[in-house]
Write a protein that holds these residues in place. Structure first.
Motif, short mmCIF file in Angstrom:
data_model
loop_
_atom_site.label_atom_id
_atom_site.label_comp_id
_atom_site.label_asym_id
_atom_site.label_seq_id
_atom_site.Cartn_x
_atom_site.Cartn_y
_atom_site.Cartn_z
N VAL A 1 0.85 -1.20 0.00
CA VAL A 1 0.00 0.00 0.00
C VAL A 1 0.89 1.25 0.00
CG1 VAL A 1 -1.72 1.29 1.33
CG2 VAL A 1 -1.94 -1.19 1.10
N LYS A 2 1.99 1.18 0.76
CA LYS A 2 2.92 2.32 0.83
C LYS A 2 3.57 2.57 -0.54
CE LYS A 2 6.55 3.90 3.82
NZ LYS A 2 7.67 3.37 4.60
N LEU A 3 3.94 1.49 -1.21
CA LEU A 3 4.52 1.62 -2.55
C LEU A 3 3.54 2.29 -3.50
CD1 LEU A 3 6.30 -1.78 -3.30
CD2 LEU A 3 7.29 0.47 -3.65
N PHE A 4 2.28 1.86 -3.41
CA PHE A 4 1.22 2.42 -4.25
C PHE A 4 1.11 3.93 -4.02
CE2 PHE A 4 -3.55 3.19 -4.64
CZ PHE A 4 -3.57 3.16 -6.03
N LYS A 5 1.09 4.31 -2.75
CA LYS A 5 0.97 5.73 -2.42
C LYS A 5 2.18 6.53 -2.90
CE LYS A 5 -1.94 5.37 1.65
NZ LYS A 5 -1.99 5.42 3.10
N SER A 6 3.37 5.94 -2.77
CA SER A 6 4.55 6.71 -3.15
C SER A 6 4.63 6.87 -4.66
CB SER A 6 5.83 6.05 -2.60
OG SER A 6 6.08 4.86 -3.29
N ILE A 7 4.15 5.86 -5.41
CA ILE A 7 4.16 5.99 -6.87
C ILE A 7 3.11 7.00 -7.31
CG2 ILE A 7 3.81 4.79 -9.06
CD1 ILE A 7 4.82 2.23 -7.56
N LYS A 8 1.96 6.95 -6.65
CA LYS A 8 0.88 7.90 -6.97
C LYS A 8 1.25 9.32 -6.54
CE LYS A 8 -3.30 6.99 -7.70
NZ LYS A 8 -4.11 7.11 -8.91
N LYS A 9 2.20 9.41 -5.64
CA LYS A 9 2.64 10.70 -5.08
C LYS A 9 1.46 11.49 -4.51
CE LYS A 9 6.68 11.26 -8.05
NZ LYS A 9 6.43 10.12 -8.94
N LYS A 10 0.52 10.76 -3.95
CA LYS A 10 -0.63 11.43 -3.34
C LYS A 10 -0.85 10.84 -1.96
CE LYS A 10 -3.33 11.99 -7.59
NZ LYS A 10 -4.41 11.35 -8.30
N ASP A 11 -0.79 11.68 -0.96
CA ASP A 11 -0.98 11.18 0.39
C ASP A 11 -2.44 10.82 0.66
OD1 ASP A 11 1.50 11.03 1.31
OD2 ASP A 11 1.58 13.07 2.11
N TYR A 12 -3.32 11.50 -0.10
CA TYR A 12 -4.73 11.28 0.20
C TYR A 12 -5.30 10.03 -0.46
CZ TYR A 12 -5.22 13.74 -4.26
OH TYR A 12 -5.11 14.13 -5.56
N VAL A 13 -4.45 9.28 -1.17
CA VAL A 13 -4.93 8.01 -1.72
C VAL A 13 -5.31 7.11 -0.56
CG1 VAL A 13 -4.25 5.93 -2.94
CG2 VAL A 13 -3.54 8.13 -3.82
N SER A 14 -6.53 6.65 -0.57
CA SER A 14 -6.95 5.82 0.56
C SER A 14 -6.55 4.37 0.32
CB SER A 14 -8.46 5.94 0.75
OG SER A 14 -9.09 4.78 0.32
N ASP A 15 -6.27 3.66 1.39
CA ASP A 15 -5.90 2.25 1.28
C ASP A 15 -6.97 1.48 0.52
OD1 ASP A 15 -3.91 3.11 2.84
OD2 ASP A 15 -4.28 1.74 4.51
N GLU A 16 -8.22 1.96 0.69
CA GLU A 16 -9.34 1.26 0.07
C GLU A 16 -9.24 1.22 -1.45
OE1 GLU A 16 -12.50 2.82 2.56
OE2 GLU A 16 -11.23 1.51 3.77
N ASP A 17 -8.54 2.21 -2.02
CA ASP A 17 -8.38 2.21 -3.48
C ASP A 17 -7.80 0.89 -3.97
OD1 ASP A 17 -9.45 4.53 -4.26
OD2 ASP A 17 -7.58 5.66 -4.37
N LEU A 18 -6.92 0.34 -3.16
CA LEU A 18 -6.30 -0.93 -3.53
C LEU A 18 -7.01 -2.12 -2.89
CD1 LEU A 18 -2.43 -0.69 -3.45
CD2 LEU A 18 -3.85 -1.47 -5.30
N LEU A 19 -7.52 -1.88 -1.71
CA LEU A 19 -7.97 -3.02 -0.90
C LEU A 19 -9.43 -3.40 -1.06
CD1 LEU A 19 -6.01 -2.09 2.33
CD2 LEU A 19 -5.36 -3.74 0.60
N THR A 20 -10.17 -2.59 -1.84
CA THR A 20 -11.59 -2.93 -2.00
C THR A 20 -11.76 -4.25 -2.71
OG1 THR A 20 -11.53 -1.53 -3.94
CG2 THR A 20 -12.67 -0.65 -2.00
N GLU A 21 -12.76 -4.97 -2.30
CA GLU A 21 -13.02 -6.27 -2.93
C GLU A 21 -14.43 -6.27 -3.49
OE1 GLU A 21 -11.60 -10.68 -2.72
OE2 GLU A 21 -11.51 -9.56 -0.89
#
Ligand SMILES: Nc1ncnc2c1ncn2[C@@H]1O[C@H](COP(=O)(O)OP(=O)(O)OP(=O)(O)O)[C@@H](O)[C@H]1O
Ligand SMILES: [Mg+2]
Length: 264
Positions: A244-264
């Motif tokens: 999740v941290k890698l995702f946020k750092s690539i997106k360069k957006k702190d406000y990216v919520s974990d749910e963006d990746l973790l939703t099922e």
């Protein structure tokens, strides 16, 4: 096994609804690879599968399977090489047909579409194959598939897919609609079949732990691009928070919520 060369997909080009779903995708999949694919909703994962299977034509770029350019090969012909399983357990089987009729159809496809007749020998083979699912379906050959539970149906879909002898499996969140117990059973069977039939597989999942635990490579997609491509070695030390941290750092957006990746 599969090469995707500068592939893009634009829906409704030149209209107000124009949508670039995939942008300049390059990917080489080796024989025996088992690649997990993660990414937020709408990032292009299913579209990538739709292009590989030939469900949609590409807007640009080339697709090669075993060195052969299949960019304009129709879906039904690619289906001899590619087996696809969807999230919806009702999609891979015919509800109004019996288990044995579903199986003979899949088996015939594996024989390059030859019509194979259902006889005592085939029934015996199907009983043996169904037994591996450990769901008691070997005693229900004549039951209509519509009577089965979601988990049973998805396990049957998986068996039908491997009986059709594909070289590659495209699994699109194929356990996401199942309860945890059945999801586990179908995932175990998936691993077993991939091993037994030496299949190359790509698996889309919103389950980050599965993405880390299964396979020898992990791709992360975002806004139509592959933004991360991790090897088996890199996956070894990976955890869900790290991913999740890698995702946020690539997106360069702190406000990216974990749910963006973790939703099922
Ligand atoms: N047939 C289509 N017509 C128009 N737009 C489409 C079509 N299929 C997909 N799209 C668009 O392409 C983008 C990527 O969609 P896609 O279904 O590939 O995402 P996904 O990563 O599979 O998402 P999810 O995790 O929700 O399944 C989205 O913006 C989607 O609306
Ligand atoms: Mg999808």
């Amino acid at each position: 096994m599969l090469r995707i060369d500068q592939v893009s997909k634009v829906f409704y080009p030149g209209t107000v609804n124009e949508k670039t779903a995939l942008e300049d995708i390059n990917l080489t999949v080796s024989r025996g690879d088992f690649i997990t694919v993660v990414g937020s909703n709408g990032s292009g994962k299913s579209t990538l599968f739709n292009l590989i299977s030939g469900t949609y034509p590409v807007t640009g770029g080339k697709l090669l399977i075993e060195g052969k350019d299949v960019t304009s090969t129709p879906e039904y012909r690619r289906a001899f090489t590619i087996g696809r399983i969807f999230q919806d357990p009702t999609k891979g089987t015919a509800a109004k047909m019996s288990i044995e009729d579903n199986l003979i159809t899949a088996y015939s496809k594996g024989m390059k579409g030859l019509r194979i007749s259902l006889n005592a020998e085939k029934r015996e083979l199907f009983r043996k194959e169904l037994k591996q699912l450990s769901m008691g379906l070997e005693a229900r050959l004549k039951d209509n598939v519509g009577l089965l539970s979601g988990g049973q149906r998805q396990a049957l879909t998986l068996l039908m897919t491997v009986l059709s002898r594909p070289k590659m499996l495209l699994l699109d969140e194929h356990t996401a609609a199942l309860d945890p117990r059945n999801a586990q059973i179908v995932m175990d069977l998936t691993m077993q079949f991939i091993d037994k039939y030496e299949l190359t597989a790509l698996m889309v999942t919103h389950n980050m732990q599965h993405a880390i635990d299964f396979g020898n490579r992990l791709l992360m997609m975002d806004e139509g691009k592959i933004i991360l491509d991790l090897s088996a070695e890199e996956k070894k030390s990976l955890t869900v928070p790290k991913l999740v941290k890698l995702f946020k750092s690539i997106k360069k957006k702190d406000y990216v919520s974990d749910e963006d990746l973790l939703t099922e």
